[in-house]
Design a protein around this motif. Structure first.
Motif, PDB file in Angstrom:
ATOM      1  N   THR A  80       0.832  -1.203   0.000  1.00 14.34           N
ATOM      2  CA  THR A  80       0.000   0.000   0.000  1.00 14.34           C
ATOM      3  C   THR A  80       0.867   1.253   0.000  1.00 14.34           C
ATOM      4  O   THR A  80       0.583   2.225  -0.723  1.00 14.34           O
ATOM      5  CB  THR A  80      -0.928   0.000   1.222  1.00 14.34           C
ATOM      6  OG1 THR A  80      -1.730  -1.187   1.205  1.00 14.34           O
ATOM      7  CG2 THR A  80      -1.851   1.212   1.210  1.00 14.34           C
ATOM      8  N   ALA A  83       2.431   1.860  -3.340  1.00  8.23           N
ATOM      9  CA  ALA A  83       1.514   2.348  -4.370  1.00  8.23           C
ATOM     10  C   ALA A  83       1.523   3.868  -4.481  1.00  8.23           C
ATOM     11  O   ALA A  83       1.055   4.420  -5.479  1.00  8.23           O
ATOM     12  CB  ALA A  83       0.091   1.860  -4.085  1.00  8.23           C
ATOM     13  N   GLU A  84       2.062   4.553  -3.472  1.00 11.92           N
ATOM     14  CA  GLU A  84       2.099   6.011  -3.495  1.00 11.92           C
ATOM     15  C   GLU A  84       3.053   6.478  -4.595  1.00 11.92           C
ATOM     16  O   GLU A  84       4.182   5.997  -4.703  1.00 11.92           O
ATOM     17  CB  GLU A  84       2.567   6.564  -2.149  1.00 11.92           C
ATOM     18  CG  GLU A  84       1.615   6.268  -0.997  1.00 11.92           C
ATOM     19  CD  GLU A  84       2.132   6.813   0.313  1.00 11.92           C
ATOM     20  OE1 GLU A  84       3.058   7.661   0.296  1.00 11.92           O
ATOM     21  OE2 GLU A  84       1.621   6.395   1.362  1.00 11.92           O
ATOM     22  N   CYS A 146      -5.160  -2.697  -3.089  1.00 14.29           N
ATOM     23  CA  CYS A 146      -4.627  -1.926  -1.956  1.00 14.29           C
ATOM     24  C   CYS A 146      -4.723  -0.421  -2.141  1.00 14.29           C
ATOM     25  O   CYS A 146      -4.266   0.325  -1.277  1.00 14.29           O
ATOM     26  CB  CYS A 146      -3.176  -2.333  -1.693  1.00 14.29           C
ATOM     27  SG  CYS A 146      -1.978  -1.609  -2.845  1.00 14.29           S
ATOM     28  N   GLN A 147      -5.274   0.045  -3.234  1.00 15.73           N
ATOM     29  CA  GLN A 147      -5.405   1.475  -3.468  1.00 15.73           C
ATOM     30  C   GLN A 147      -6.748   1.757  -4.129  1.00 15.73           C
ATOM     31  O   GLN A 147      -7.362   0.852  -4.696  1.00 15.73           O
ATOM     32  CB  GLN A 147      -4.269   1.980  -4.357  1.00 15.73           C
ATOM     33  CG  GLN A 147      -4.266   1.400  -5.765  1.00 15.73           C
ATOM     34  CD  GLN A 147      -3.039   1.799  -6.561  1.00 15.73           C
ATOM     35  OE1 GLN A 147      -2.249   0.956  -6.923  1.00 15.73           O
ATOM     36  NE2 GLN A 147      -2.890   3.092  -6.839  1.00 15.73           N
ATOM     37  N   GLU A 151      -7.481   5.901  -8.640  1.00 14.14           N
ATOM     38  CA  GLU A 151      -6.100   6.275  -8.925  1.00 14.14           C
ATOM     39  C   GLU A 151      -5.579   5.617 -10.194  1.00 14.14           C
ATOM     40  O   GLU A 151      -4.563   6.040 -10.748  1.00 14.14           O
ATOM     41  CB  GLU A 151      -5.207   5.885  -7.741  1.00 14.14           C
ATOM     42  CG  GLU A 151      -5.493   6.669  -6.474  1.00 14.14           C
ATOM     43  CD  GLU A 151      -4.586   6.287  -5.323  1.00 14.14           C
ATOM     44  OE1 GLU A 151      -4.709   6.908  -4.251  1.00 14.14           O
ATOM     45  OE2 GLU A 151      -3.761   5.359  -5.485  1.00 14.14           O
ATOM     46  N   HIS A 168       4.262   1.362 -12.399  1.00 22.35           N
ATOM     47  CA  HIS A 168       4.919   1.441 -11.095  1.00 22.35           C
ATOM     48  C   HIS A 168       6.203   0.606 -11.086  1.00 22.35           C
ATOM     49  O   HIS A 168       7.244   1.055 -10.602  1.00 22.35           O
ATOM     50  CB  HIS A 168       3.975   0.922 -10.003  1.00 22.35           C
ATOM     51  CG  HIS A 168       3.113   1.964  -9.380  1.00 22.35           C
ATOM     52  ND1 HIS A 168       2.037   2.522 -10.032  1.00 22.35           N
ATOM     53  CD2 HIS A 168       3.138   2.528  -8.145  1.00 22.35           C
ATOM     54  CE1 HIS A 168       1.431   3.395  -9.225  1.00 22.35           C
ATOM     55  NE2 HIS A 168       2.094   3.417  -8.072  1.00 22.35           N
ATOM     56  N   ARG A 201       3.091  -4.743  -6.587  1.00 24.74           N
ATOM     57  CA  ARG A 201       2.009  -4.424  -7.516  1.00 24.74           C
ATOM     58  C   ARG A 201       1.052  -5.596  -7.713  1.00 24.74           C
ATOM     59  O   ARG A 201      -0.147  -5.394  -7.876  1.00 24.74           O
ATOM     60  CB  ARG A 201       2.586  -3.976  -8.862  1.00 24.74           C
ATOM     61  CG  ARG A 201       3.396  -2.706  -8.778  1.00 24.74           C
ATOM     62  CD  ARG A 201       2.699  -1.627  -7.992  1.00 24.74           C
ATOM     63  NE  ARG A 201       1.591  -1.038  -8.739  1.00 24.74           N
ATOM     64  CZ  ARG A 201       0.574  -0.389  -8.178  1.00 24.74           C
ATOM     65  NH1 ARG A 201       0.476  -0.296  -6.865  1.00 24.74           N
ATOM     66  NH2 ARG A 201      -0.376   0.131  -8.926  1.00 24.74           N
ATOM     67  N   CYS A 204      -0.716  -5.992  -4.309  1.00 27.62           N
ATOM     68  CA  CYS A 204      -1.769  -4.968  -4.268  1.00 27.62           C
ATOM     69  C   CYS A 204      -2.981  -5.392  -5.089  1.00 27.62           C
ATOM     70  O   CYS A 204      -4.115  -5.063  -4.744  1.00 27.62           O
ATOM     71  CB  CYS A 204      -1.204  -3.660  -4.800  1.00 27.62           C
ATOM     72  SG  CYS A 204      -2.377  -2.302  -4.865  1.00 27.62           S
TER      73      CYS A 204
END
Length: 275
Positions: A80, A83-84, A146-147, A151, A168, A201, A204
């Motif tokens: 998580t 993922a930012e 997880c996001q 997004e 990513h 990834r 997630c």
């Protein structure tokens, strides 16, 4: 009208400066890579994305379903955070592997290098997404990611953005390769963190595992070309000097033991074999 303008040179100069300043600001927000447009095309290097009926396609589905069991775990929490997006989160994510706390303020030469290289690899992965048009796993099978899905939504195209290769992962593996060149004595730790960043990834659920592998290949292939450029090598030398000084006097990163345990965790699920 011309006469009026000629009587106002100061105002014209002010407006021109404003326009030039705004243009410069836009350029600063969009790093220019090391490769010329059309100089390289990673879509001729990557394997085509899996399609329905392909064994890789079904394996991706199994991995997505199996890794939903990781929801809520410490490794899920790490995914998580991974993922930012943005420069500062990535500097945070790679600080332990480099052995020093990295920020945009204490390593501007390094940031410049990473952003320029990332512009090249990012452009290549974006092009590949449009060519292969693979859908994300949660649009094929139901499962939590997880996001927020928002997004991952492409506002311009009015649809979910594509999966293959993972952008990513492309970015994270680009950073791993560049940081390894900057701090070769930390290669093991940096590359392990880069691999774990990609693993995040599919943990997630935002990407298929094949898209993670493709992101690493895309970044590696593009960086092989980028590294031949004299301008890249000059920026690399400046970043090395900067980091050497920072590692002597900078602040140590925190939480590295806990992160190392998560990085070492093998997360690929054991899939049932059918005979």
């Amino acid at each position: 009208m011309i006469e009026v303008l000629m009587r106002r040179p100061a105002k014209i100069a002010f407006l021109a400066a404003m326009i030039l300043g705004a243009t410069s600001g836009l350029a600063a927000d969009r790093p220019v890579g090391y490769l010329a447009e059309g100089e390289f095309d990673v879509t001729h290097v990557l394997e085509p994305a899996p399609r329905a009926g392909d064994p890789r396609y079904e394996t991706d589905r199994k991995i997505f379903k199996a890794t939903r069991r990781m929801i809520g775990s410490d490794r899920w929490k790490m995914a998580t955070l991974d993922a930012e997006t943005g420069t500062q989160p990535l500097l945070r994510d790679f600080s332990c592997s480099v052995g020093i706390k990295l920020t945009e303020q204490n390593s501007p030469n390094l940031v410049h290098l990473l952003q320029r290289a990332g512009a090249d690899t990012g452009r290549q992965s974006s092009r590949a997404k449009e060519v292969f048009q693979r859908h994300r796993p949660f649009t094929i099978d139901r499962g939590q990611i997880c996001q927020p899905q928002s997004e991952l939504y492409d506002e311009k195209a009015q649809r979910m953005s594509y999966d293959y290769p993972s952008g990513h992962t492309t970015r994270g593996w680009t950073w791993a390769l560049v940081l390894t060149a900057v701090a070769p004595d930390r290669s093991q730790q940096i590359l392990e963190r880069g691999r774990a960043y990609g693993d995040s990834r599919f943990i997630c659920g935002a990407h298929n595992e094949s898209a993670v592998e493709a992101g690493m290949v895309s970044a590696s292939a593009t960086m092989a070309v980028v590294s031949t450029k004299a301008s890249y090598q000059a920026d690399l030398a400046a970043a090395r000097t900067e980091l050497q000084t920072l590692r002597l006097n900078g602040e140590k990163a925190e939480g590295c033991d806990a992160e190392a345990r998560l990085v070492r965790q093998r997360v690929m699920p054991k899939l049932e074999q059918r005979h």
